[in-house]
Scaffold this motif. Structure first.
Motif, PDB file in Angstrom:
ATOM      1  N   ASP A 166       8.357 -11.658 -35.291  1.00 22.87           N
ATOM      2  CA  ASP A 166       8.856 -10.749 -36.330  1.00 22.87           C
ATOM      3  C   ASP A 166       9.506  -9.512 -35.714  1.00 22.87           C
ATOM      4  O   ASP A 166      10.567  -9.061 -36.154  1.00 22.87           O
ATOM      5  CB  ASP A 166       7.729 -10.321 -37.275  1.00 22.87           C
ATOM      6  N   LEU A 167       8.873  -8.963 -34.689  1.00 25.65           N
ATOM      7  CA  LEU A 167       9.417  -7.794 -34.003  1.00 25.65           C
ATOM      8  C   LEU A 167      10.753  -8.128 -33.342  1.00 25.65           C
ATOM      9  O   LEU A 167      11.723  -7.371 -33.457  1.00 25.65           O
ATOM     10  CB  LEU A 167       8.425  -7.262 -32.968  1.00 25.65           C
ATOM     11  N   LEU A 168      10.808  -9.269 -32.663  1.00 23.40           N
ATOM     12  CA  LEU A 168      12.036  -9.659 -31.981  1.00 23.40           C
ATOM     13  C   LEU A 168      13.190  -9.871 -32.957  1.00 23.40           C
ATOM     14  O   LEU A 168      14.323  -9.463 -32.691  1.00 23.40           O
ATOM     15  CB  LEU A 168      11.799 -10.928 -31.153  1.00 23.40           C
ATOM     16  N   VAL A 169      12.916 -10.486 -34.100  1.00 23.95           N
ATOM     17  CA  VAL A 169      13.958 -10.686 -35.112  1.00 23.95           C
ATOM     18  C   VAL A 169      14.445  -9.336 -35.628  1.00 23.95           C
ATOM     19  O   VAL A 169      15.650  -9.110 -35.774  1.00 23.95           O
ATOM     20  CB  VAL A 169      13.455 -11.574 -36.267  1.00 23.95           C
ATOM     21  N   SER A 170      13.532  -8.433 -35.885  1.00 22.83           N
ATOM     22  CA  SER A 170      13.911  -7.091 -36.355  1.00 22.83           C
ATOM     23  C   SER A 170      14.776  -6.378 -35.331  1.00 22.83           C
ATOM     24  O   SER A 170      15.775  -5.740 -35.680  1.00 22.83           O
ATOM     25  CB  SER A 170      12.665  -6.254 -36.640  1.00 22.83           C
ATOM     26  N   LEU A 171      14.397  -6.471 -34.068  1.00 23.77           N
ATOM     27  CA  LEU A 171      15.193  -5.847 -32.999  1.00 23.77           C
ATOM     28  C   LEU A 171      16.561  -6.504 -32.855  1.00 23.77           C
ATOM     29  O   LEU A 171      17.570  -5.819 -32.664  1.00 23.77           O
ATOM     30  CB  LEU A 171      14.434  -5.887 -31.677  1.00 23.77           C
ATOM     31  N   ASP A 172      16.612  -7.851 -32.971  1.00 28.59           N
ATOM     32  CA  ASP A 172      17.899  -8.555 -32.900  1.00 28.59           C
ATOM     33  C   ASP A 172      18.833  -8.085 -34.007  1.00 28.59           C
ATOM     34  O   ASP A 172      20.030  -7.921 -33.801  1.00 28.59           O
ATOM     35  CB  ASP A 172      17.710 -10.065 -33.000  1.00 28.59           C
ATOM     36  N   LYS A 173      18.290  -7.879 -35.189  1.00 28.86           N
ATOM     37  CA  LYS A 173      19.105  -7.460 -36.333  1.00 28.86           C
ATOM     38  C   LYS A 173      19.804  -6.124 -36.088  1.00 28.86           C
ATOM     39  O   LYS A 173      20.905  -5.907 -36.570  1.00 28.86           O
ATOM     40  CB  LYS A 173      18.250  -7.361 -37.596  1.00 28.86           C
ATOM     41  N   ILE A 174      19.156  -5.243 -35.343  1.00 32.26           N
ATOM     42  CA  ILE A 174      19.761  -3.932 -35.088  1.00 32.26           C
ATOM     43  C   ILE A 174      20.429  -3.857 -33.711  1.00 32.26           C
ATOM     44  O   ILE A 174      20.891  -2.799 -33.299  1.00 32.26           O
ATOM     45  CB  ILE A 174      18.727  -2.779 -35.251  1.00 32.26           C
TER      46      ILE A 174
END
Length: 84
Positions: A71-79
């Motif tokens: 979840d953290l990695l996806v959030s970071l990828d999005k930004i």
């Protein structure tokens, strides 16, 4: 390698022909599609999934929806950011 082959820019081994046929089939379903290579280092969630897939037994179900690291990695990828 697959992106280059999918764009018909090179020939590759018969072992990935089934992938290419699927790609070509599904690209006809869209009015616009862009295929682009992104290095693993720039796509940490895909890198995470690739590593997870190589470590898991084939019969094991992987539930990424409950993994806080994913979840953290996806959030970071999005930004456009990474953990480093």
């Amino acid at each position: 390698m697959v992106i280059t082959a999918a764009l018909n820019k090179a020939s590759f081994p018969w072992s990935i022909n089934f992938l290419l046929k699927d790609i070509w089939h599904y690209t006809t379903k869209f009015s616009f599609i862009m295929l682009e290579h992104i290095y693993r280092e720039a796509n940490t969630s895909a890198d995470f999934l690739a590593k997870l897939g190589t470590q898991a037994p084939h019969s094991r179900r992987i539930d990424i929806g409950t993994d806080p690291e994913f979840d953290l990695l996806v959030s970071l990828d999005k930004i456009g950011s990474t953990l480093e």
